[in-house]
Design an enzyme around this catalytic site. Structure first.
Site, PDB file in Angstrom:
ATOM      1  N   GLU A  23     -83.126  54.799  14.464  1.00 46.35           N
ATOM      2  CA  GLU A  23     -82.229  53.762  15.005  1.00 46.35           C
ATOM      3  C   GLU A  23     -82.627  53.394  16.428  1.00 46.35           C
ATOM      4  OE1 GLU A  23     -78.844  54.581  17.248  1.00 46.35           O
ATOM      5  OE2 GLU A  23     -78.418  56.472  16.234  1.00 46.35           O
ATOM      6  N   LYS A 153     -70.783  62.657  15.781  1.00 45.02           N
ATOM      7  CA  LYS A 153     -70.768  62.789  17.241  1.00 45.02           C
ATOM      8  C   LYS A 153     -69.534  63.584  17.664  1.00 45.02           C
ATOM      9  CE  LYS A 153     -73.409  58.756  18.640  1.00 45.02           C
ATOM     10  NZ  LYS A 153     -74.013  58.426  17.361  1.00 45.02           N
TER      11      LYS A 153
HETATM   12  N1  PSU Z   1     -76.260  57.071  20.506  1.00 42.17           N
HETATM   13  C1  PSU Z   1     -75.820  56.770  21.730  1.00 42.17           C
HETATM   14  N2  PSU Z   1     -74.936  55.762  21.850  1.00 42.17           N
HETATM   15  C2  PSU Z   1     -74.478  55.033  20.766  1.00 42.17           C
HETATM   16  C3  PSU Z   1     -74.949  55.387  19.471  1.00 42.17           C
HETATM   17  C4  PSU Z   1     -75.839  56.398  19.408  1.00 42.17           C
HETATM   18  O1  PSU Z   1     -76.208  57.431  22.679  1.00 42.17           O
HETATM   19  O2  PSU Z   1     -73.683  54.110  20.929  1.00 42.17           O
HETATM   20  C5  PSU Z   1     -74.487  54.599  18.267  1.00 42.17           C
HETATM   21  C6  PSU Z   1     -75.099  55.073  16.955  1.00 42.17           C
HETATM   22  O3  PSU Z   1     -76.095  54.150  16.621  1.00 42.17           O
HETATM   23  C7  PSU Z   1     -73.938  55.035  15.981  1.00 42.17           C
HETATM   24  C8  PSU Z   1     -72.937  54.175  16.731  1.00 42.17           C
HETATM   25  O4  PSU Z   1     -74.320  54.469  14.758  1.00 42.17           O
HETATM   26  O5  PSU Z   1     -73.115  54.596  18.060  1.00 42.17           O
HETATM   27  C9  PSU Z   1     -71.517  54.303  16.296  1.00 42.17           C
HETATM   28  O6  PSU Z   1     -70.760  53.393  17.061  1.00 42.17           O
HETATM   29  P1  PSU Z   1     -69.323  52.888  16.571  1.00 42.17           P
HETATM   30  O7  PSU Z   1     -68.446  54.073  16.710  1.00 42.17           O
HETATM   31  O8  PSU Z   1     -68.979  51.781  17.506  1.00 42.17           O
HETATM   32  O9  PSU Z   1     -69.516  52.436  15.160  1.00 42.17           O
END
Ligand code: PSU
Ligand code: MN
Length: 297
Positions: A23, A153
């Site tokens: 990603e 996370k």
């Molecule tokens: N790693 C980071 N910051 C991010 C992400 C990853 O240091 O923002 C991303 C990942 O790509 C994950 C996303 O898919 O955050 C999820 O964000 P949300 O909760 O808005 O869907």
């Protein structure tokens, strides 16, 4: 779907070789420059060293690219970039914007290109903030890829996230472990119902999964030498308190919380994040090699 596939990636896929998607939100929204570019380059090197071909997914001027080349990677790491999830993808492409791709969007694009394995850091999931649930979960259920992560996370409601994975029928497998991985900490105390002890075992389960007409697999790969839970919990509480004061909503929540965690932990969380990304890229490559072997037979 209009995507640009890197020639080496395309070639490898046509010959049933091993490709690992990566990603780019972690690069555009996760780390300050220049570490962000260094990280993405180093993840690609880890995949190559393990014997597979990396395909970092990203969006440049509205073009979805599976396998950024060196110049594109450098450009995206330094450009003004959006965070592309699936629900805002069409608008980003239409407006010819640059964007890092989240887990959800990387799955969408990698699947369109025919990639089978994807390695990331931690998946998005159910937030503590009411009704905020990442599109990553629905995407993990929808696309037939193997996603390697170090668990959800740690900023999330991890228990609720695991429940949602179950509701969505995402087959979650502990790599050499029986409990869900805890992202910054190695393990949570949440039980998983399946485990695998080698990349070959994962490829075998994946083959059955597909023969049953089911979709992907989520591999939970505990980080080695993760952080102690007590220490992490203290920093998490601090980060959440500050996020609450800001009254953040939507796609800014995740990057804000991760950045706050980095700040209050004096970058200790970043150090673990970088290590787990590399470990996942390595395992992703080993799995892609086994999947490719099965396909050739
Ligand atoms: N790693 C980071 N910051 C991010 C992400 C990853 O240091 O923002 C991303 C990942 O790509 C994950 C996303 O898919 O955050 C999820 O964000 P949300 O909760 O808005 O869907
Ligand atoms: Mn959200």
């Amino acid at each position: 779907m209009n995507i640009k596939i890197n020639p080496q990636v395309k070639d490898t896929l046509q010959n049933a070789g091993a490709v690992v998607a990566l990603e780019s939100t972690v690069m555009t929204h996760g780390l300050p420059r220049p570490q962000n570019l260094e990280l993405s380059e180093s993840l690609e090197n880890v995949v190559r060293a393990a014997g597979a071909i990396p395909a970092t997914v990203g969006i440049i001027a509205g073009e979805i690219i599976v396998g950024l080349n060196a110049d594109e990677m450098k450009y995206l790491a330094n450009a003004k970039a959006e965070k592309a999830s699936i629900w805002n993808l069409a608008s980003i492409v239409s407006k010819k914007q640059n964007a890092g791709t989240t887990v959800a969007t990387t799955l969408h694009a990698a699947n369109a290109a025919g990639v089978k394995v994807f390695a990331t850091g931690g998946i998005g999931g159910v937030h503590h903030e009411e009704y905020d649930e990442s599109a990553d979960l629905a995407a993990l259920a929808k696309y037939p890829l193997i996603t390697v992560c170090a668990g959800p996370k740690s900023i999330l409601n991890v228990e609720a996230t695991l429940e949602r994975l179950e509701s969505l029928a995402v087959a979650t497998i502990g790599y050499k472990s029986d409990k869900l991985a805890g992202f910054h900490s190695s393990l949570t105390d949440l039980n998983l119902s399946a485990r695998a002890d080698s990349p070959k075992e994962i490829a075998d389960i994946y083959a059955v999964q597909q023969s049953l007409g089911l979709n992907g697999l989520l591999i939970s790969n505990p980080v080695q030498n993760g952080m102690a839970k007590e220490k992490l919990d203290k920093w998490l509480a601090q980060a959440h308190k500050e996020a609450k004061a800001e009254n953040l909503k939507g796609k800014t929540v995740t990057p804000f919380l991760l950045a706050k965690l980095a700040e209050v932990s004096n970058n200790e969380t970043v150090e673990v994040n970088l290590r787990l990304l590399e470990q996942n890229a390595h395992l992703g490559a080993k799995i892609a090699i086994e999947v490719a072997k099965l396909e050739k037979n």
